[in-house]
Design a protein around this motif. Structure first.
Motif, PDB file in Angstrom:
ATOM      1  N   SER A  68    -115.565  55.340  40.778  1.00 41.29           N
ATOM      2  CA  SER A  68    -115.349  54.066  41.460  1.00 41.29           C
ATOM      3  C   SER A  68    -115.705  52.874  40.591  1.00 41.29           C
ATOM      4  O   SER A  68    -115.039  51.825  40.656  1.00 41.29           O
ATOM      5  CB  SER A  68    -116.165  54.031  42.756  1.00 41.29           C
ATOM      6  OG  SER A  68    -117.536  54.234  42.500  1.00 41.29           O
ATOM      7  N   SER A  69    -116.738  52.986  39.753  1.00 36.13           N
ATOM      8  CA  SER A  69    -117.124  51.851  38.906  1.00 36.13           C
ATOM      9  C   SER A  69    -116.048  51.522  37.886  1.00 36.13           C
ATOM     10  O   SER A  69    -115.798  50.346  37.580  1.00 36.13           O
ATOM     11  CB  SER A  69    -118.455  52.140  38.196  1.00 36.13           C
ATOM     12  OG  SER A  69    -118.334  53.258  37.321  1.00 36.13           O
ATOM     13  N   THR A  70    -115.367  52.542  37.356  1.00 41.72           N
ATOM     14  CA  THR A  70    -114.294  52.314  36.383  1.00 41.72           C
ATOM     15  C   THR A  70    -113.115  51.606  37.041  1.00 41.72           C
ATOM     16  O   THR A  70    -112.553  50.646  36.487  1.00 41.72           O
ATOM     17  CB  THR A  70    -113.827  53.652  35.786  1.00 41.72           C
ATOM     18  OG1 THR A  70    -114.920  54.280  35.113  1.00 41.72           O
ATOM     19  CG2 THR A  70    -112.680  53.440  34.801  1.00 41.72           C
ATOM     20  N   ILE A  71    -112.725  52.067  38.248  1.00 39.58           N
ATOM     21  CA  ILE A  71    -111.614  51.438  38.956  1.00 39.58           C
ATOM     22  C   ILE A  71    -111.988  50.013  39.362  1.00 39.58           C
ATOM     23  O   ILE A  71    -111.171  49.089  39.277  1.00 39.58           O
ATOM     24  CB  ILE A  71    -111.220  52.269  40.185  1.00 39.58           C
ATOM     25  CG1 ILE A  71    -110.816  53.682  39.765  1.00 39.58           C
ATOM     26  CG2 ILE A  71    -110.062  51.601  40.933  1.00 39.58           C
ATOM     27  CD1 ILE A  71    -110.534  54.618  40.924  1.00 39.58           C
ATOM     28  N   THR A  72    -113.237  49.812  39.778  1.00 41.56           N
ATOM     29  CA  THR A  72    -113.682  48.478  40.175  1.00 41.56           C
ATOM     30  C   THR A  72    -113.648  47.516  38.993  1.00 41.56           C
ATOM     31  O   THR A  72    -113.237  46.356  39.140  1.00 41.56           O
ATOM     32  CB  THR A  72    -115.110  48.540  40.763  1.00 41.56           C
ATOM     33  OG1 THR A  72    -115.093  49.378  41.912  1.00 41.56           O
ATOM     34  CG2 THR A  72    -115.597  47.158  41.153  1.00 41.56           C
ATOM     35  N   LYS A  73    -114.068  47.961  37.835  1.00 42.23           N
ATOM     36  CA  LYS A  73    -114.009  47.109  36.634  1.00 42.23           C
ATOM     37  C   LYS A  73    -112.578  46.726  36.301  1.00 42.23           C
ATOM     38  O   LYS A  73    -112.299  45.592  35.898  1.00 42.23           O
ATOM     39  CB  LYS A  73    -114.663  47.832  35.455  1.00 42.23           C
ATOM     40  CG  LYS A  73    -116.174  47.915  35.539  1.00 42.23           C
ATOM     41  CD  LYS A  73    -116.748  48.686  34.361  1.00 42.23           C
ATOM     42  CE  LYS A  73    -118.270  48.814  34.499  1.00 42.23           C
ATOM     43  NZ  LYS A  73    -118.858  49.630  33.391  1.00 42.23           N
ATOM     44  N   ALA A  76    -111.497  44.118  38.849  1.00 47.09           N
ATOM     45  CA  ALA A  76    -112.137  42.839  38.539  1.00 47.09           C
ATOM     46  C   ALA A  76    -111.450  42.157  37.363  1.00 47.09           C
ATOM     47  O   ALA A  76    -111.240  40.937  37.375  1.00 47.09           O
ATOM     48  CB  ALA A  76    -113.622  43.059  38.244  1.00 47.09           C
ATOM     49  N   GLY A  77    -111.076  42.925  36.356  1.00 50.18           N
ATOM     50  CA  GLY A  77    -110.381  42.358  35.209  1.00 50.18           C
ATOM     51  C   GLY A  77    -109.024  41.798  35.585  1.00 50.18           C
ATOM     52  O   GLY A  77    -108.628  40.717  35.122  1.00 50.18           O
ATOM     53  N   VAL A  78    -108.287  42.518  36.432  1.00 49.00           N
ATOM     54  CA  VAL A  78    -106.965  42.066  36.866  1.00 49.00           C
ATOM     55  C   VAL A  78    -107.074  40.770  37.667  1.00 49.00           C
ATOM     56  O   VAL A  78    -106.257  39.853  37.506  1.00 49.00           O
ATOM     57  CB  VAL A  78    -106.275  43.159  37.705  1.00 49.00           C
ATOM     58  CG1 VAL A  78    -105.021  42.620  38.377  1.00 49.00           C
ATOM     59  CG2 VAL A  78    -105.936  44.369  36.839  1.00 49.00           C
ATOM     60  N   LEU A  79    -108.094  40.685  38.527  1.00 44.38           N
ATOM     61  CA  LEU A  79    -108.232  39.530  39.412  1.00 44.38           C
ATOM     62  C   LEU A  79    -109.067  38.409  38.805  1.00 44.38           C
ATOM     63  O   LEU A  79    -109.258  37.365  39.433  1.00 44.38           O
ATOM     64  CB  LEU A  79    -108.862  39.968  40.739  1.00 44.38           C
ATOM     65  CG  LEU A  79    -108.083  41.021  41.534  1.00 44.38           C
ATOM     66  CD1 LEU A  79    -108.841  41.402  42.804  1.00 44.38           C
ATOM     67  CD2 LEU A  79    -106.689  40.523  41.878  1.00 44.38           C
ATOM     68  N   GLY A  80    -109.582  38.603  37.596  1.00 38.08           N
ATOM     69  CA  GLY A  80    -110.379  37.572  36.955  1.00 38.08           C
ATOM     70  C   GLY A  80    -111.752  37.405  37.576  1.00 38.08           C
ATOM     71  O   GLY A  80    -112.283  36.287  37.634  1.00 38.08           O
ATOM     72  N   THR A  85    -119.956  41.382  40.694  1.00 38.79           N
ATOM     73  CA  THR A  85    -119.834  40.717  41.994  1.00 38.79           C
ATOM     74  C   THR A  85    -118.862  41.437  42.918  1.00 38.79           C
ATOM     75  O   THR A  85    -118.578  40.951  44.013  1.00 38.79           O
ATOM     76  CB  THR A  85    -119.367  39.258  41.817  1.00 38.79           C
ATOM     77  OG1 THR A  85    -118.016  39.234  41.308  1.00 38.79           O
ATOM     78  CG2 THR A  85    -120.279  38.494  40.875  1.00 38.79           C
ATOM     79  N   VAL A  86    -118.368  42.598  42.508  1.00 32.93           N
ATOM     80  CA  VAL A  86    -117.328  43.311  43.246  1.00 32.93           C
ATOM     81  C   VAL A  86    -117.816  44.699  43.632  1.00 32.93           C
ATOM     82  O   VAL A  86    -118.414  45.408  42.813  1.00 32.93           O
ATOM     83  CB  VAL A  86    -116.027  43.444  42.411  1.00 32.93           C
ATOM     84  CG1 VAL A  86    -114.943  44.176  43.208  1.00 32.93           C
ATOM     85  CG2 VAL A  86    -115.526  42.068  41.967  1.00 32.93           C
TER      86      VAL A  86
END
Length: 423
Positions: A68-73, A76-80, A85-86
């Protein structure tokens, strides 16, 4: 026997709406269901994106996703966004559950009517839920000053506001939501549920996500399934300062997101233009659908900034009977609101859909109305003198090539003729 062959008893089981799969299975092979119940983006993903998902389906289903941390990162990168914080979860309802368990200690204030999990989840765990009733006479609009006063009087420790609110579609300007968060900076938590905010065109930047992450007690919820038209994937995320986001993230399972969600996250950045186009098309459909619904005599249509409309039925109509009639005789799923706190069965929530589907809906409602009215419900046009919205764009009057079609049981000419006849 009803024309679709659907046994409507399936609609009377449980407190939540029947799933699309339940209704489709009940309808049987060859019966197409038009969904005005589940608030889903009909223009996204595009057919080309579905083709890409289909090509990769074998590996998506066969192999483990990243953690989950990899997908969340990646998200976060895609959405800036800053990844600390996510917190990303298996749907926004999973986040609501963890917020309740970890961050709501004794009491929570919530305006009603609203999304049911915000009242049901805390009550299930024994919290005091302070319900602030929105008034029909005010169009179910939330007055934030009165709400803050209510929170102070009740001594609520957590406050929730949904913007855009479900089921009425009311939108609160960003500046007012920021003032609301600051006015309650002493509470344990202030939650702004923005699950439907992407559908709003009231402001260029409506979200308070960037404002929440620099505040001590604020959380913003997002639901990607609704925005991206992929409810079945079950993915959403929250924004908060690193301390709050980290507390939630640590409690989530390491592999709480599936491979299909991971694939879609990686596709988002490549299809940003298509997504923005889908929102513009939906805004166009919202204007068109609002005009069509307001033609129906006795039907009250509440203004909306979501991808749905709240309507109040004429006094002699029954929401339960209309819901059953539409699915049994026209293959149309709708959301009757009698089981929503603060609502009655005289209210329905109708999802925004393209013009052809709206014609089918209105035609079904007219059929139902014949038992009560002998004269046409289209005798007058209540919007005849309403000026065209200044942001309306004629470029979106044509049906897009990317529309996912939901065939009607009737010929398209029937609906086209009716629309032409009423102008």
């Amino acid at each position: 026997m009803a024309r679709t062959g659907i046994d409507t008893s399936i609609l009377h089981k449980g407190s939540h709406s029947a799933s699309f799969f339940d209704v489709s299975r009940a309808a049987g092979e060859g019966v197409e269901i038009v969904d005005f119940c589940i608030p889903c983006n009909p223009y996204f993903p595009t057919p080309e994106m579905f083709d890409e998902l289909t090509r990769d389906l074998k590996s998506i289903l066969k192999y483990y996703p990243s953690d989950s941390s990899t997908i969340t990162k990646k998200l976060a990168g895609v959405l800036g966004l800053h990844p600390q914080t996510v917190a990303m979860a298996n749907g926004s309802t999973e986040l609501i559950t963890w917020i309740d368990h970890l961050l709501i200690k004794e009491s929570v204030a919530i305006p009603i009517p609203t999304f049911g999990r915000w009242t049901d989840q805390p009550m299930e765990t024994g919290k005091r839920v302070d319900m602030f009733p929105l008034q029909e006479r005010d169009g179910f609009r939330l007055d934030l000053e009165e709400y803050v006063q209510f929170i102070r009087e009740r001594k609520s420790r957590v406050a929730v506001v949904c913007n855009v609110n479900n089921p009425d579609g009311h939108y609160i300007p960003r500046r007012d939501v920021i003032r609301f968060m600051d006015a309650l900076s002493d509470l344990d938590l202030v939650v702004v549920d923005e699950s439907f905010i992407d559908f709003s065109d009231a402001e260029r930047y409506p979200s308070v996500g960037p404002d929440a992450v620099i505040r001590p007690n604020a959380v913003v919820l997002k639901s990607l399934g609704k925005n991206f038209g992929l409810h079945g994937i079950r993915f959403g995320y929250m924004l908060a300062n690193p301390a709050i986001a980290g507390k939630i993230a640590k409690m989530l399972p390491k592999w709480n997101l599936n491979s299909l969600a991971e694939k879609v996250v990686h596709m988002i950045s490549d299809h940003e233009m298509e997504y923005e186009e889908s929102l513009r098309l939906l805004s166009r459909d919202r204007r068109s659908m609002g005009r069509e619904l307001q033609r129906i005599q006795g039907l009250t249509v509440f203004p909306s900034q979501g991808n749905f409309f709240l309507v109040k039925l004429p006094n002699e109509w029954s929401g339960v009977a209309l819901r059953d009639y539409l699915v049994a005789n026209h293959g149309i799923m709708t959301r009757e609101c009698g089981n929503k706190l603060g609502m009655t069965s005289q209210f329905m929530r109708l999802v925004v859909r393209p013009a052809g589907d709206v014609d089918r809906l209105v035609d079904g409602m007219l059929d139902y109305a014949q038992r009560f009215h002998t004269r046409s419900v289209y005798d007058t046009d209540p919007l005849e003198s309403t000026p065209r919205a200044r942001w309306a764009d004629a470029a979106y009057d044509d049906q897009p090539d990317s529309l996912i079609q939901y065939p009607s049981q009737r010929s398209g000419n029937d609906y086209t003729a009716r629309r032409a006849a009423v102008g």
